[in-house]
Design a protein around this motif. Structure first.
Motif, PDB file in Angstrom:
ATOM      1  N   THR A 155     -10.846  38.545 -31.971  1.00 28.48           N
ATOM      2  CA  THR A 155      -9.992  38.610 -33.156  1.00 28.48           C
ATOM      3  C   THR A 155     -10.709  39.156 -34.381  1.00 28.48           C
ATOM      4  N   SER A 156     -12.006  39.404 -34.276  1.00 26.31           N
ATOM      5  CA  SER A 156     -12.755  39.882 -35.432  1.00 26.31           C
ATOM      6  C   SER A 156     -12.744  41.400 -35.553  1.00 26.31           C
ATOM      7  N   TYR A 157     -12.672  42.086 -34.408  1.00 31.01           N
ATOM      8  CA  TYR A 157     -12.770  43.537 -34.411  1.00 31.01           C
ATOM      9  C   TYR A 157     -11.718  44.147 -33.486  1.00 31.01           C
ATOM     10  N   PRO A 158     -11.301  45.390 -33.760  1.00 34.25           N
ATOM     11  CA  PRO A 158     -10.419  46.096 -32.826  1.00 34.25           C
ATOM     12  C   PRO A 158     -11.125  46.293 -31.483  1.00 34.25           C
ATOM     13  N   ALA A 159     -10.387  46.127 -30.402  1.00 31.97           N
ATOM     14  CA  ALA A 159     -10.966  46.292 -29.069  1.00 31.97           C
ATOM     15  C   ALA A 159      -9.892  46.795 -28.120  1.00 31.97           C
ATOM     16  N   TYR A 160     -10.321  47.542 -27.112  1.00 28.21           N
ATOM     17  CA  TYR A 160      -9.361  48.046 -26.127  1.00 28.21           C
ATOM     18  C   TYR A 160     -10.071  48.298 -24.801  1.00 28.21           C
ATOM     19  N   LEU A 161      -9.268  48.449 -23.767  1.00 25.02           N
ATOM     20  CA  LEU A 161      -9.737  48.838 -22.439  1.00 25.02           C
ATOM     21  C   LEU A 161      -9.133  50.185 -22.105  1.00 25.02           C
ATOM     22  N   SER A 162      -9.969  51.098 -21.602  1.00 23.45           N
ATOM     23  CA  SER A 162      -9.455  52.390 -21.141  1.00 23.45           C
ATOM     24  C   SER A 162     -10.008  52.690 -19.761  1.00 23.45           C
ATOM     25  N   ASP A 163      -9.304  53.547 -19.016  1.00 23.11           N
ATOM     26  CA  ASP A 163      -9.778  53.906 -17.684  1.00 23.11           C
ATOM     27  C   ASP A 163     -10.654  55.150 -17.761  1.00 23.11           C
ATOM     28  N   ASN A 164     -10.996  55.710 -16.599  1.00 24.23           N
ATOM     29  CA  ASN A 164     -11.915  56.847 -16.556  1.00 24.23           C
ATOM     30  C   ASN A 164     -11.350  58.100 -17.209  1.00 24.23           C
ATOM     31  N   ALA A 165     -10.012  58.153 -17.360  1.00 20.67           N
ATOM     32  CA  ALA A 165      -9.379  59.302 -18.007  1.00 20.67           C
ATOM     33  C   ALA A 165      -8.955  58.969 -19.431  1.00 20.67           C
ATOM     34  N   TRP A 166      -9.504  57.872 -19.973  1.00 21.66           N
ATOM     35  CA  TRP A 166      -9.254  57.450 -21.347  1.00 21.66           C
ATOM     36  C   TRP A 166      -7.807  57.027 -21.613  1.00 21.66           C
ATOM     37  N   ASN A 167      -7.061  56.677 -20.565  1.00 25.67           N
ATOM     38  CA  ASN A 167      -5.765  56.053 -20.773  1.00 25.67           C
ATOM     39  C   ASN A 167      -5.987  54.633 -21.268  1.00 25.67           C
ATOM     40  N   ILE A 168      -5.209  54.197 -22.265  1.00 24.29           N
ATOM     41  CA  ILE A 168      -5.356  52.857 -22.808  1.00 24.29           C
ATOM     42  C   ILE A 168      -4.675  51.877 -21.854  1.00 24.29           C
ATOM     43  N   VAL A 169      -5.466  50.988 -21.292  1.00 25.29           N
ATOM     44  CA  VAL A 169      -4.964  50.005 -20.333  1.00 25.29           C
ATOM     45  C   VAL A 169      -4.484  48.749 -21.044  1.00 25.29           C
ATOM     46  N   ALA A 170      -5.204  48.333 -22.073  1.00 27.53           N
ATOM     47  CA  ALA A 170      -4.834  47.144 -22.842  1.00 27.53           C
ATOM     48  C   ALA A 170      -5.573  47.198 -24.175  1.00 27.53           C
ATOM     49  N   SER A 171      -5.055  46.491 -25.171  1.00 24.93           N
ATOM     50  CA  SER A 171      -5.707  46.446 -26.477  1.00 24.93           C
ATOM     51  C   SER A 171      -5.417  45.103 -27.129  1.00 24.93           C
ATOM     52  N   ASN A 172      -6.269  44.719 -28.084  1.00 22.92           N
ATOM     53  CA  ASN A 172      -6.006  43.472 -28.779  1.00 22.92           C
ATOM     54  C   ASN A 172      -5.124  43.723 -30.011  1.00 22.92           C
ATOM     55  N   HIS A 173      -4.748  42.642 -30.672  1.00 20.19           N
ATOM     56  CA  HIS A 173      -3.799  42.745 -31.787  1.00 20.19           C
ATOM     57  C   HIS A 173      -4.355  43.603 -32.918  1.00 20.19           C
ATOM     58  N   LEU A 174      -5.632  43.436 -33.225  1.00 20.44           N
ATOM     59  CA  LEU A 174      -6.212  44.169 -34.344  1.00 20.44           C
ATOM     60  C   LEU A 174      -6.303  45.667 -34.058  1.00 20.44           C
ATOM     61  N   MET A 175      -6.534  46.022 -32.816  1.00 24.85           N
ATOM     62  CA  MET A 175      -6.560  47.445 -32.464  1.00 24.85           C
ATOM     63  C   MET A 175      -5.201  48.076 -32.741  1.00 24.85           C
ATOM     64  N   GLY A 176      -4.130  47.364 -32.401  1.00 28.66           N
ATOM     65  CA  GLY A 176      -2.794  47.882 -32.664  1.00 28.66           C
ATOM     66  C   GLY A 176      -2.497  48.020 -34.139  1.00 28.66           C
ATOM     67  N   GLU A 177      -3.107  47.166 -34.969  1.00 29.09           N
ATOM     68  CA  GLU A 177      -2.885  47.265 -36.408  1.00 29.09           C
ATOM     69  C   GLU A 177      -3.703  48.412 -37.015  1.00 29.09           C
ATOM     70  N   TRP A 178      -4.942  48.560 -36.580  1.00 27.24           N
ATOM     71  CA  TRP A 178      -5.751  49.664 -37.090  1.00 27.24           C
ATOM     72  C   TRP A 178      -5.249  51.008 -36.577  1.00 27.24           C
ATOM     73  N   PHE A 179      -4.922  51.044 -35.281  1.00 27.07           N
ATOM     74  CA  PHE A 179      -4.547  52.305 -34.620  1.00 27.07           C
ATOM     75  C   PHE A 179      -3.226  52.114 -33.870  1.00 27.07           C
ATOM     76  N   PRO A 180      -2.078  52.199 -34.551  1.00 31.97           N
ATOM     77  CA  PRO A 180      -0.783  51.940 -33.898  1.00 31.97           C
ATOM     78  C   PRO A 180      -0.500  52.845 -32.708  1.00 31.97           C
ATOM     79  N   TRP A 181      -1.177  53.979 -32.611  1.00 36.19           N
ATOM     80  CA  TRP A 181      -0.916  54.895 -31.500  1.00 36.19           C
ATOM     81  C   TRP A 181      -1.225  54.267 -30.144  1.00 36.19           C
ATOM     82  N   VAL A 182      -2.116  53.245 -30.101  1.00 33.68           N
ATOM     83  CA  VAL A 182      -2.450  52.633 -28.810  1.00 33.68           C
ATOM     84  C   VAL A 182      -1.258  51.883 -28.225  1.00 33.68           C
ATOM     85  N   LEU A 183      -0.255  51.585 -29.046  1.00 32.58           N
ATOM     86  CA  LEU A 183       0.915  50.851 -28.576  1.00 32.58           C
ATOM     87  C   LEU A 183       1.988  51.777 -28.020  1.00 32.58           C
TER      88      LEU A 183
END
Length: 276
Positions: free
Chosen positions: A130-158
């Motif tokens: 909850t302190s920092y934006p974080a996400y998971l991506s696969d080998n082709a950089w597709n976003i697999v999952a992200s935390n709440h803060l990542m979605g607020e900083w970078f809405p495109w991940v949603l």
């Protein structure tokens, strides 16, 4: 054949292959030859013991070639042969990994673990960050999952089908939000694509991603033609950002890239701000 050294010492497993020899013998001895369908009808009819001759037959090599492997002698053993040995001896994933590392010093080809749902521990680690934006991506950089803060900083991940490379290299807002876009972003990301495209030549998705980026943007084509740099990952890379979440005030951040041991096909990335 292994044994005690002339000076009476114990042989070094790393030097003479005694360790993998002992493991191969143990793995072979635990297989009941009577349960191997490929050995039915073989004369003389095999008993319980799976012999070196049987394994050679199952893997399509001479008995001497397999014997060299089990004796720990250095040979040019191919990956396909080692995979056939693993299948014949009914090795587990960890045993197959041990065989490859001991014989040729590298992991078996292909993903070391099957893709599928995220392990709960990895998911919890992401959500509870909850302190920092974080996400998971696969080998082709597709976003697999992200935390709440990542979605607020970078809405495109949603967005459906979110992909880091497509956004960073092709989306107009990336050039507004990532300062020094060409030098700090585009050149680094294209260098990463160059590594990925060459390390996974059979990955159609990666090839299509590279083609899409180059076909869609003249700047990316120019940089791709000019540069020859390669970058494996962005761990420790510093970015200057101007995001709506921060009222477009300039911030400096660094990225940290981790590989979850349960899913090394994914990248766990979190972003931390740097002091002013």
């Amino acid at each position: 054949m292994t044994g005690a050294r002339a000076d009476g010492g114990v042989p070094d497993p790393a030097e003479d292959g005694e360790s993998i020899s002992r493991l191969l013998r143990a793995w072979r001895m635990r297989v009941d030859a009577r349960t191997v369908p490929e050995l039915r009808g073989v004369h003389p009819r095999p008993g319980r013991l799976l012999s070196q001759r049987h394994v050679a037959r199952l893997t399509g090599v001479s008995e001497g070639w397999y014997r060299a492997l089990e004796a720990g002698r250095r040979q040019d053993f191919s990956e396909s042969f080692l995979l056939r040995v693993a299948a014949a001896l009914r090795l587990s994933e960890a045993e197959t990994l041990t065989l490859f590392l001991a014989v040729c010093g590298r992991r078996p080809p292909g993903s070391p673990c099957p893709a599928g749902e995220l392990p709960q521990g990895v998911r919890n680690l992401l959500v509870q960050q909850t302190s920092y934006p974080a996400y998971l991506s696969d080998n082709a950089w597709n976003i697999v999952a992200s935390n709440h803060l990542m979605g607020e900083w970078f809405p495109w991940v949603l967005r459906p089908g979110a992909n880091l490379m497509r956004w960073a290299l092709l989306h107009p807002e990336a050039r507004e939000q990532m300062l020094d876009w060409e030098d700090s972003c585009a050149r680094v990301y294209l260098a990463m694509l160059r590594v990925a495209a060459n390390s996974n030549p059979g990955d159609g998705g990666l090839r299509a991603l590279v083609r899409e980026v180059l076909d869609s943007d003249a700047d990316c084509r120019r940089i791709w033609a000019e540069e020859h740099d390669v970058v494996e990952h962005r761990d420790g890379h510093v970015f200057r950002l101007r995001l709506p979440y921060h009222d477009r005030a300039e911030i400096r951040v660094t990225s940290h890239v981790l590989l979850p041991i349960q899913r090394p096909d994914l990248r766990f990335v979190f972003i931390t701000p740097l002091p002013d």
